[in-house]
Design an enzyme around this catalytic site. Structure first.
Site, mmCIF file in Angstrom:
data_model
loop_
_atom_site.group_PDB
_atom_site.id
_atom_site.type_symbol
_atom_site.label_atom_id
_atom_site.label_comp_id
_atom_site.label_asym_id
_atom_site.label_seq_id
_atom_site.Cartn_x
_atom_site.Cartn_y
_atom_site.Cartn_z
ATOM 1 N N HIS A 192 5.652 -9.161 -4.616
ATOM 2 C CA HIS A 192 4.479 -8.553 -5.234
ATOM 3 C C HIS A 192 3.484 -9.652 -5.606
ATOM 4 C CE1 HIS A 192 6.609 -4.597 -6.657
ATOM 5 N NE2 HIS A 192 6.817 -4.870 -5.374
ATOM 6 N N GLU A 237 1.596 -10.409 -8.215
ATOM 7 C CA GLU A 237 1.685 -11.156 -9.478
ATOM 8 C C GLU A 237 2.991 -11.938 -9.574
ATOM 9 O OE1 GLU A 237 1.911 -7.902 -8.882
ATOM 10 O OE2 GLU A 237 1.963 -6.765 -10.763
ATOM 11 N N CYS A 242 4.422 -3.416 -12.082
ATOM 12 C CA CYS A 242 5.623 -2.587 -11.987
ATOM 13 C C CYS A 242 6.670 -3.143 -12.972
ATOM 14 C CB CYS A 242 6.142 -2.631 -10.553
ATOM 15 S SG CYS A 242 6.968 -4.187 -10.132
ATOM 16 N N CYS A 292 7.596 -6.867 -12.240
ATOM 17 C CA CYS A 292 6.546 -7.837 -12.567
ATOM 18 C C CYS A 292 6.302 -7.898 -14.069
ATOM 19 C CB CYS A 292 5.280 -7.518 -11.792
ATOM 20 S SG CYS A 292 5.513 -7.770 -10.024
HETATM 21 ZN ZN LIG Z 1 5.418 -5.638 -9.159
#
Ligand SMILES: [Zn+2]
Length: 160
Positions: free
Chosen positions: A53, A55, A83, A86
């Site tokens: 992802h 980030e 999410c 993260c």
């Molecule tokens: Zn994420």
């Protein structure tokens, strides 16, 4: 803050790099002392790693950049609400400030489904600035999925 928009614009540029790579357009930058020290964009399809992802990648790069797992003086800008994974990485790296664009009603853990970044029971809390340039960030995503659906309709055999 004016700077917030500037840095979010850079996160949007990262998201565009993801889109150019055929990935869902999500981008992130990490800022320290008013300077971008790391950036990342979604690479899940390319890497086939669930952790790719935007980030998460940016956090790993920032860790490398400062030579520490602690990112105590940093702000994270990301085009989509983090999410659970993260948000967890944000807590683990002690990032004190998170600015995000579009809300994610299906996975968002910075206010939508859960608020993991601002819970007294954890040993770290981050200030959250939600919805900055929300429309631009969200429109990028809806356009991407619109195009994807159109492509599938035209050629249903490329179903994945
Ligand atoms: Zn994420």
């Amino acid at each position: 803050m004016k700077e917030d928009q500037w840095f979010m614009q850079l996160a949007i540029e990262e998201a565009k790099k993801a889109e150019a790579a055929g990935e869902v357009p999500i981008g992130a930058v990490i800022v320290k002392d008013n300077e971008v020290i790391a950036s990342g964009f979604n690479l899940r399809e390319t890497s086939q790693l669930a952790s790719s992802h935007a980030e998460f990648i940016a956090i790993e790069r920032a860790n490398e950049h400062v030579g520490s797992w602690r990112l105590e003086d940093c702000s994270l800008y990301v085009t989509l609400e983090p999410c659970p994974m993260c948000a967890g990485a944000i807590l683990q790296s002690r990032i004190p400030r998170v600015v995000y664009g579009a809300k994610d009603p299906k996975a968002g853990c910075a206010g939508s489904l859960y608020q993991l970044l601002n819970d007294d029971r954890f040993n770290h809390k981050a200030e959250v600035v939600p919805g900055l340039m929300e429309e631009t960030c969200g429109e990028m995503l809806s356009q991407f999925f619109r195009k994807l659906r159109a492509k599938k309709k035209k050629n249903p055999s490329t179903n994945n």
